[in-house]
Design an enzyme around this catalytic site. Structure first.
Site, PDB file in Angstrom:
ATOM      1  N   HIS A 327      42.356  -9.684  42.699  1.00 12.76           N
ATOM      2  CA  HIS A 327      44.123 -10.413  42.458  1.00 12.76           C
ATOM      3  C   HIS A 327      45.201  -9.471  41.475  1.00 12.76           C
ATOM      4  O   HIS A 327      46.021  -9.264  41.330  1.00 12.76           O
ATOM      5  CB  HIS A 327      44.083 -11.459  42.433  1.00 12.76           C
ATOM      6  CG  HIS A 327      45.215 -12.379  42.218  1.00 12.76           C
ATOM      7  ND1 HIS A 327      46.051 -12.008  42.663  1.00 12.76           N
ATOM      8  CD2 HIS A 327      45.642 -13.763  42.893  1.00 12.76           C
ATOM      9  CE1 HIS A 327      47.144 -12.731  43.305  1.00 12.76           C
ATOM     10  NE2 HIS A 327      46.670 -13.608  43.526  1.00 12.76           N
ATOM     11  N   LYS A 406      57.144 -23.540  63.305  1.00 12.95           N
ATOM     12  CA  LYS A 406      58.497 -23.524  62.203  1.00 12.95           C
ATOM     13  C   LYS A 406      59.755 -23.055  63.608  1.00 12.95           C
ATOM     14  O   LYS A 406      60.746 -23.965  63.243  1.00 12.95           O
ATOM     15  CB  LYS A 406      58.731 -22.258  61.481  1.00 12.95           C
ATOM     16  CG  LYS A 406      58.789 -20.692  62.348  1.00 12.95           C
ATOM     17  CD  LYS A 406      58.905 -19.731  61.397  1.00 12.95           C
ATOM     18  CE  LYS A 406      57.917 -18.371  62.289  1.00 12.95           C
ATOM     19  NZ  LYS A 406      59.325 -17.843  62.992  1.00 12.95           N
ATOM     20  N   LYS A 410      62.964 -25.883  62.153  1.00 10.77           N
ATOM     21  CA  LYS A 410      64.416 -25.314  61.694  1.00 10.77           C
ATOM     22  C   LYS A 410      65.448 -25.730  63.381  1.00 10.77           C
ATOM     23  O   LYS A 410      66.099 -25.789  62.417  1.00 10.77           O
ATOM     24  CB  LYS A 410      63.871 -23.394  62.401  1.00 10.77           C
ATOM     25  CG  LYS A 410      63.587 -22.999  61.223  1.00 10.77           C
ATOM     26  CD  LYS A 410      63.512 -21.684  61.265  1.00 10.77           C
ATOM     27  CE  LYS A 410      63.303 -20.689  60.244  1.00 10.77           C
ATOM     28  NZ  LYS A 410      63.522 -19.279  60.062  1.00 10.77           N
ATOM     29  N   LEU A 414      65.191 -28.257  59.262  1.00 14.86           N
ATOM     30  CA  LEU A 414      64.480 -28.356  57.523  1.00 14.86           C
ATOM     31  C   LEU A 414      63.520 -27.228  57.199  1.00 14.86           C
ATOM     32  O   LEU A 414      63.022 -26.355  58.746  1.00 14.86           O
ATOM     33  CB  LEU A 414      63.527 -29.759  58.146  1.00 14.86           C
ATOM     34  CG  LEU A 414      63.653 -30.740  58.079  1.00 14.86           C
ATOM     35  CD1 LEU A 414      62.877 -32.368  58.518  1.00 14.86           C
ATOM     36  CD2 LEU A 414      64.770 -31.471  57.863  1.00 14.86           C
ATOM     37  N   PRO A 416      60.696 -24.518  56.775  1.00 15.33           N
ATOM     38  CA  PRO A 416      59.493 -25.171  56.807  1.00 15.33           C
ATOM     39  C   PRO A 416      58.191 -24.751  55.847  1.00 15.33           C
ATOM     40  O   PRO A 416      57.435 -25.986  56.216  1.00 15.33           O
ATOM     41  CB  PRO A 416      59.079 -23.597  57.397  1.00 15.33           C
ATOM     42  CG  PRO A 416      60.327 -23.396  58.566  1.00 15.33           C
ATOM     43  CD  PRO A 416      60.795 -23.614  57.333  1.00 15.33           C
ATOM     44  N   ASP A 417      58.431 -24.056  55.160  1.00  9.74           N
ATOM     45  CA  ASP A 417      57.688 -24.011  53.880  1.00  9.74           C
ATOM     46  C   ASP A 417      57.812 -25.369  52.717  1.00  9.74           C
ATOM     47  O   ASP A 417      56.866 -26.029  52.690  1.00  9.74           O
ATOM     48  CB  ASP A 417      58.175 -23.068  52.650  1.00  9.74           C
ATOM     49  CG  ASP A 417      57.409 -23.006  51.781  1.00  9.74           C
ATOM     50  OD1 ASP A 417      55.530 -23.156  51.298  1.00  9.74           O
ATOM     51  OD2 ASP A 417      57.457 -23.129  50.115  1.00  9.74           O
ATOM     52  N   TYR A 439      51.047 -26.312  42.098  1.00 12.01           N
ATOM     53  CA  TYR A 439      51.469 -25.125  41.829  1.00 12.01           C
ATOM     54  C   TYR A 439      51.905 -23.862  43.136  1.00 12.01           C
ATOM     55  O   TYR A 439      51.119 -24.220  44.069  1.00 12.01           O
ATOM     56  CB  TYR A 439      50.141 -23.980  41.548  1.00 12.01           C
ATOM     57  CG  TYR A 439      51.138 -22.522  41.111  1.00 12.01           C
ATOM     58  CD1 TYR A 439      51.150 -21.800  40.388  1.00 12.01           C
ATOM     59  CD2 TYR A 439      50.880 -21.923  42.141  1.00 12.01           C
ATOM     60  CE1 TYR A 439      51.900 -20.565  40.030  1.00 12.01           C
ATOM     61  CE2 TYR A 439      50.917 -20.380  42.416  1.00 12.01           C
ATOM     62  CZ  TYR A 439      51.436 -19.431  40.997  1.00 12.01           C
ATOM     63  OH  TYR A 439      51.443 -18.608  41.281  1.00 12.01           O
ATOM     64  N   THR A 441      53.120 -20.640  45.063  1.00  9.37           N
ATOM     65  CA  THR A 441      53.858 -19.522  44.467  1.00  9.37           C
ATOM     66  C   THR A 441      55.686 -19.176  44.696  1.00  9.37           C
ATOM     67  O   THR A 441      56.266 -19.702  46.234  1.00  9.37           O
ATOM     68  CB  THR A 441      52.798 -18.511  45.314  1.00  9.37           C
ATOM     69  OG1 THR A 441      51.371 -18.593  44.858  1.00  9.37           O
ATOM     70  CG2 THR A 441      53.420 -17.143  44.139  1.00  9.37           C
ATOM     71  N   THR A 452      54.981 -13.214  40.303  1.00  7.66           N
ATOM     72  CA  THR A 452      55.242 -14.818  40.651  1.00  7.66           C
ATOM     73  C   THR A 452      55.638 -15.057  39.661  1.00  7.66           C
ATOM     74  O   THR A 452      56.043 -14.927  38.470  1.00  7.66           O
ATOM     75  CB  THR A 452      54.075 -14.658  41.596  1.00  7.66           C
ATOM     76  OG1 THR A 452      53.200 -15.158  39.732  1.00  7.66           O
ATOM     77  CG2 THR A 452      53.424 -14.038  42.429  1.00  7.66           C
TER      78      THR A 452
END
Length: 583
Positions: A327, A406, A410, A414, A416-417, A439, A441, A452
């Protein structure tokens, strides 16, 4: 002339790097206000008042001095956070990074032309590798399209770190070595490393100036696999990369002291474009359940992965694929981009190679035979033992959600995430009877070398909505009203964080300035509410949207009693990766 014109107007992958805006330093007052809001769900009235006083004292005292120092740093650096973040989040970390820091995920080819099938490992592997190497060539020629939001270009620097990149362990801090060069910059390595049954091989993927074809790559892979099946297993030096960082650094120093050739071989692995892992495992997988293959990708055989490489492509014996990546050099969107590219190419070609079957006379792969002794073999056994012990503490579940995707959210206007994030908050609240610090990102790639920022999804508004969903007295109207308030808050936070107005990285910067100036740790960071609300990497829920494509992936939770939740959302379905520590 027309051709020249077309060439000059064609965008190059890295052409906007010099014109991207610098990463801004947010206002101290704004950041502290947002921080105070974020701790509210985790404090009673008395605790909150105490924290409020601490924040006020910080703002009027040492905080102002630290802010000035940070602004001075930002004048000298286009990204004031970059070096700090790399060190604090990755290179200074001493816990074993292969298991605790790397991310990975299974390829979704099984959903179309490559369902699990024994006997296909090498043929499919050669095709997959060929598409990946084409992507490498696109990067070298700077023909990979620039990512944009609308007409605004995003930072593409992380794509330089995908190939020929490796982390090298250090006693107190690791380092990152990147050998990648574009064609205009000069020479770039062109070999890959192949790991099989504890042994390591390398071969060049270019022959007489041309990229090898899949049949030619297949010949090399077949040679390696036959040799490994015929002969005893190798020592599995790769397992050392799964060890605690300082221990691995010492083991590496000892390995080099045994024979200088060992260093040459380590450097060949480090500079390789990627590591191709021939794994004897045959994990179960269906489009509805990726749990077993995801577990194998993240916690599989450490003797056939180089945990410090930016790209390990894993090929299982049933023709199923995955990747495991360090990462430190880049974030998940880089591997999402190449994985989507490869998946599309496999889909378009129906998983077949339709070009020439002719195989040129190409040099055979070279085996890297390390000089080892009893101490090295003992170090390897110890590394494997601690790796499997820690892996046994992890549970991984990957299920598809097929009721809707989604398209429906949509249609209801709203996001989706945000929909998934609030569902996650409600699930945690119902399960544990309290809010869960979370948390999510956010990407900051609008800015030079941006990576990020933290979105703290557990807001006062989200908690109020969860309470209304749990309580018997709230009307449907009130529940809907609270939900829409929570949606609006989350959407605003995500926008703020993406445009340089988050507060977590800002607070980190202020704490690091204090450290550099040899000042005592400000009380803000020792206040129990700081860590209880997730500060200092203590989020119980570690989450990320992987995107709206077929690509998927996972990272382990941040804390021992935590969850990792990584999800992708398609038009008509979604799937979530839930990883949890069972301690």
């Amino acid at each position: 002339m027309e051709n020249q014109l077309a060439k000059s107007t064609e965008e190059r992958t890295f052409q906007y790097q010099d014109s991207l805006p610098s990463l801004p330093v947010p206002s101290l007052e704004e950041s502290l206000k947002k921080y105070l809001e974020s701790v509210k769900p985790f404090a009673n009235e008395e605790e909150y008042k105490k924290t409020e006083a601490i924040v006020q004292k910080f703002q009027n005292g040492i905080g102002e001095k630290l802010q000035q120092k940070l602004l001075e740093r930002a004048k000298e650096k286009r990204n004031w956070l970059e070096d700090w973040w790399l060190n604090v989040a990755y290179l200074d970390v001493r816990i074993p990074s292969q298991l605790h820091v790397n991310f990975g995920g299974p390829a979704s080819h099984i959903e179309h032309y490559w369902p699990p099938k024994e006997g296909t490992q090498l043929e499919r592997g050669s095709i997959s590798l060929w598409h990946i190497l084409n992507y490498w060539q696109l990067l070298r020629k700077e023909k990979l399209p620039v990512h944009k939001v609308g007409n605004t270009p995003l930072d593409m620097n992380q794509f330089r770190m995908l190939f020929a990149t490796c982390k090298v362990p250090g006693i107190t801090r690791d380092s990152l070595i990147n050998y990648f060069r574009t064609e205009s910059e000069g020479h770039c390595p062109s070999h890959i490393a192949v790991m099989c049954r504890g042994r390591v091989f390398v071969f060049d993927v270019m022959h007489e100036g041309c990229l090898m074809t899949p049949p030619e790559i297949l010949r090399q892979l077949t040679y390696i696999q036959k040799k490994c099946r015929r002969e005893p297993d190798g020592p599995g030096v790769a397992a050392l990369t799964s060890e605690e960082r300082t221990r691995w650094a010492k083991a590496r120093e000892y390995l080099i002291s045994l024979n200088p050739e060992n260093l040459t071989m380590l450097e060949k692995i480090q500079s390789s474009l990627l590591v191709f892992c021939l794994d004897d495992g045959s994990p179960r997988v269906t489009p509805e359940d990726y749990s077993q293959v995801a577990t194998k990708v993240l916690t599989g055989d450490p003797t056939v992965r180089w945990g410090d490489k930016s790209y390990n492509l894993i090929s299982f014996s049933n023709g199923v694929f995955g990747c495991n990546c360090d990462h430190a050099p880049y974030d998940a969107m880089v591997i999402v981009s190449i994985s989507y590219y490869v998946d599309q190419k496999i889909f378009e070609s129906e998983g077949k190679w339709t070009g020439s079957d002719k195989v040129q006379d190409i040099p055979l792969p070279e085996e890297l035979v390390f000089t080892v002794d009893e101490k090295v073999l003992n170090d390897i056994n110890q590394a494997k033992a601690q790796y499997f012990k820690q892996a046994s503490d992890l549970q991984l579940l990957v299920y598809a959600f097929t009721s809707f995707g989604k398209k429906l959210t949509k249609k209801k206007k709203l996001h989706p995430d945000t929909f998934v994030q609030l569902a996650l908050q409600l699930a945690y609240y119902r399960l544990h009877g309290r809010p869960g610090c979370c948390y999510e990102t956010a990407m900051t790639r609008y800015f030079f070398h941006g990576r990020t920022e933290t979105v703290r999804s557990c807001t006062v508004e989200a908690v109020r909505w969860c309470q209304s969903m749990q309580g018997p007295s709230a009307s449907l109207f009130e529940q809907q009203h609270r939900m829409l308030e929570a949606f609006a808050k989350h959407n605003k936070m995500m926008k703020d964080c993406s445009t340089g107005k988050g507060f977590d990285r800002h607070l980190l910067g202020l704490s690091l300035i204090a450290k550099e100036e040899c000042l005592p740790v400000p009380e803000l960071f020792t206040d129990p509410l700081f860590s209880r609300s997730g500060g200092g990497g203590n989020f119980v829920l570690s989450t990320s949207l992987i995107g709206y494509l077929r690509v998927q992936g996972v990272v382990v939770p941040m804390v021992h009693n935590g969850y990792g939740f990584f999800y992708h959302i398609r038009d008509d379905r979604g799937s979530g990766y839930m990883s949890l520590h069972m301690q």
